[in-house]
Design an enzyme around this catalytic site. Structure first.
Site, mmCIF file in Angstrom:
data_model
loop_
_atom_site.group_PDB
_atom_site.id
_atom_site.type_symbol
_atom_site.label_atom_id
_atom_site.label_comp_id
_atom_site.label_asym_id
_atom_site.label_seq_id
_atom_site.Cartn_x
_atom_site.Cartn_y
_atom_site.Cartn_z
ATOM 1 N N SER A 9 2.470 -2.181 -11.378
ATOM 2 C CA SER A 9 3.063 -2.779 -9.952
ATOM 3 C C SER A 9 1.433 -3.346 -9.322
ATOM 4 C CB SER A 9 3.582 -2.152 -9.213
ATOM 5 O OG SER A 9 3.779 -2.405 -8.037
ATOM 6 N N HIS A 10 1.531 -4.311 -8.371
ATOM 7 C CA HIS A 10 0.626 -4.600 -7.469
ATOM 8 C C HIS A 10 0.099 -3.457 -6.505
ATOM 9 C CE1 HIS A 10 1.062 -8.760 -8.603
ATOM 10 N NE2 HIS A 10 0.356 -9.109 -7.666
ATOM 11 N N VAL A 11 1.454 -2.568 -6.376
ATOM 12 C CA VAL A 11 0.906 -1.434 -5.414
ATOM 13 C C VAL A 11 1.030 -0.175 -6.259
ATOM 14 C CG1 VAL A 11 1.701 -0.239 -3.462
ATOM 15 C CG2 VAL A 11 1.911 -2.891 -3.774
#
Ligand SMILES: Nc1ncnc2c1ncn2[C@@H]1O[C@H](COP(=O)(O)OP(=O)(O)O)[C@@H](O)[C@H]1O
Ligand SMILES: Nc1ncnc2c1ncn2[C@@H]1O[C@H](COP(=O)(O)OP(=O)(O)O)[C@@H](O)[C@H]1O
Ligand SMILES: [Mg+2]
Ligand SMILES: [Mg+2]
Ligand SMILES: [Mg+2]
Ligand SMILES: [Mg+2]
Lengths: 130, 205, 130, 205
Positions: C8-10
């Site tokens: 994920s980006h986060v």
């Protein structure tokens, strides 16, 4: 402008998705992240969902994204508690949680109508990664 | 009758709390392993609430049970049992329960669970315990059984229903992710429903 | 048994999804969460993806779930770096991130083949919430 | 020639870092507002790497640039520019660049970006700067232009391409989520590509 509620079993997922979505948002869409049980376990807190709906309800509508199982059931229960008039404008989307959150935030920020946003995020293309 | 109802609910809570580990083990096999934790969280809070205040009617008492479960359970069983009790609270009489009112209570519970979970009998859920139990009460009525006999039958059918979930494939709830692999395990929700019905029956007659 | 990588980006989303998936998993499926840039911003760290693949690669296969944009591009880049033999068994799924992670973990734990798992998580039904 | 290449890369890095705010602003309008941050993170690290070590060949130098961008940029521009530079590193000569080698460099960059991003010209991306620039080099070759003239034309076409993204609707990358609303804004990646091409051209002639 449509507002957004993100309901996950896990607090970090809900808050992370909010963070990711807010990075892209234009305008003043409000996004509330609701995650986990009141005592911090994995699960759902219907009262927190109800509070979120009351907090950001708007005539333009509210889109709710939920991840699975009890999150979905709890959202539907809370929706049944709403007054008819409010109920009509709060929609649990058939959309992927994280991917839907980002696109909903972008489109809500652009001032798209709730129906338009739902059409985008409920599309089967939303899960294509290649 | 509200004192008696309070006693029954307290007893139900104790039984659920005693079976925390068992229910959680069942949920570990085909779910996320929290059903016992969820249910005892809910019923611990119910006990606290019943302790703290006197209730004027069964309606008020059962509504408190419902709202407490909804607020504290955290899993799918929260909205499911919560809506069941909420529905019951709308029709429960304060007088002694006769067979008709027991049937009405059972039907309200089923309606509440189905409203939330959209499941039918045979999908390996709590409904597989509760629906046979309610049907048994209805048959007893047709047969003219007395209430004690009816309750005895009801408990037996609930137990049968619970055990029948072992051979079922789950098609609702988390256990459905396992497909055929859900077969061979008793459903945790069907088990907690049996524990509730059994306790109520044992307290009533 | 198939292993799983969540990109994920986060960081919180990746780790939260791992937490949610592991709650359901049977058997010893390994799940690695990769999230954010090396310096903790929102974004993707291709080196961390490569490390994850090397760490949990198995003959039975590895399913990668990615959320969007650069996570997808970075995964595809890392896949291109793999040896042919490894490459064939590592698949970026066309699946919703959180929902796919949970179902993939369950099915991998049951010993399902990678093709079976992909069929499940790439289904359009995965995003139905009602 | 590696000393000169190092100088050029350092200059490119400086220009990108100077334009951090500008690129980020462009990305805020149609993306997630990090393109300047991403790119200057990457090129700051590139400067560090070039400082720390002498490079024996352009190949080695450009490969370092590629791997550094891949490891540090964090956004889509990381794999995109990273793969472009990686492709360039495979064909870049150590001799002075003639028009043929410049064309080959440009084509390798485009191939790398297309391998990663699967975009065509007209989708409002960095390719809308780079493809016209490479085409211009090819035309110059056909026309028999000298290298200075070719580079001048190349820079002008890159700038034109960048500006043409203003009127385009994005169909790749995050800006595509905006649909028609992406029209009217210059693409951040097309802008960083222009800054890179402009700087290289200015350093070369
Ligand atoms: N749609 C449904 N209808 C009826 N009962 C259901 C449904 N979904 C799940 N259940 C019941 O809920 C039980 C699981 O409860 P619990 O473990 O507390 O929730 P969760 O699955 O959210 O962790 C299951 O064993 C099943 O009996
Ligand atoms: N598929 C693609 N092909 C080519 N270029 C792309 C593609 N997707 C995005 N880009 C370029 O990347 C730029 C955005 O880079 P950046 O902001 O660093 O990444 P991110 O979108 O991950 O935040 C865009 O302005 C565009 O020029
Ligand atoms: Mg459970
Ligand atoms: Mg649970
Ligand atoms: Mg960006
Ligand atoms: Mg970004």
């Amino acid at each position: 402008m449509v507002n957004i509620i993100l309901v996950s079993h896990v607090k970090e997922i809900a808050e992370g998705a909010k963070k990711l979505a807010e990075q892209m948002k234009q305008g003043d869409v409000e996004i509330i992240a609701v995650g986990g049980t009141p005592d911090g376990d994995i699960g759902t807190d219907p009262d927190a969902i109800e509070t979120a709906v009351n907090e950001i309800y708007k005539e333009d509508g509210v889109i709710i994204l939920a991840d699975l199982g009890s999150a979905i059931m709890s959202v539907n229960m809370v929706l049944d508690w709403l007054e008819e008039e409010v109920r009509e404008k709060v929609v649990l989307a058939d959309a992927p949680f994280v991917e839907g959150a980002v696109v909903a935030a972008v489109e809500a920020g652009m001032g798209n109508k709730i129906e338009e946003i739902l059409e985008s995020i409920e599309s089967a293309d939303m899960i294509k990664k290649n | 009758m509200t004192e008696k109802s309070k006693e029954i609910i307290n007893k139900v809570a104790d039984v659920i709390i005693e079976n925390k580990k068992y229910l959680t083990e069942l949920d570990s096999a085909i779910g996320d392993g929290d059903h016992g934790i969820n249910m005892s969280k809910g019923f611990n809070k119910v006990k606290e609430k019943l302790e703290a205040k006197d209730y004027e009617s069964n309606k008020e008492l059962i509504k408190t049970v419902a709202m407490t479960l909804i607020s504290t359970v955290g899993g799918a069983s929260g909205p499911l049992y919560g809506t069941a009790f909420l529905n019951i609270s709308k029709i429960i009489p304060d007088a002694d329960f006769d067979l008709d009112s027991l049937i009405e209570i059972g039907e309200s519970a089923v309606a509440g669970i189905q409203k939330r979970g959209k499941a039918e009998q045979g999908e390996k859920t709590m409904l597989d315990t509760i629906i046979p139990a309610v049907n048994s009460l209805k048959e007893s009525k047709e047969n003219g059984d007395n209430i004690e006999e009816a309750l005895k039958q009801c408990k037996a059918k609930a137990e049968e229903g619970m055990k029948a979930t072992i051979d079922m494939q789950a098609t609702k709830g988390r256990a459905s992710y396992l497909g055929k692999r859900s077969i061979g395990h008793q459903d945790p929700g069907a088990t907690s429903s049996y524990l509730i019905i059994k306790t109520v029956v044992d307290e009533l007659y």
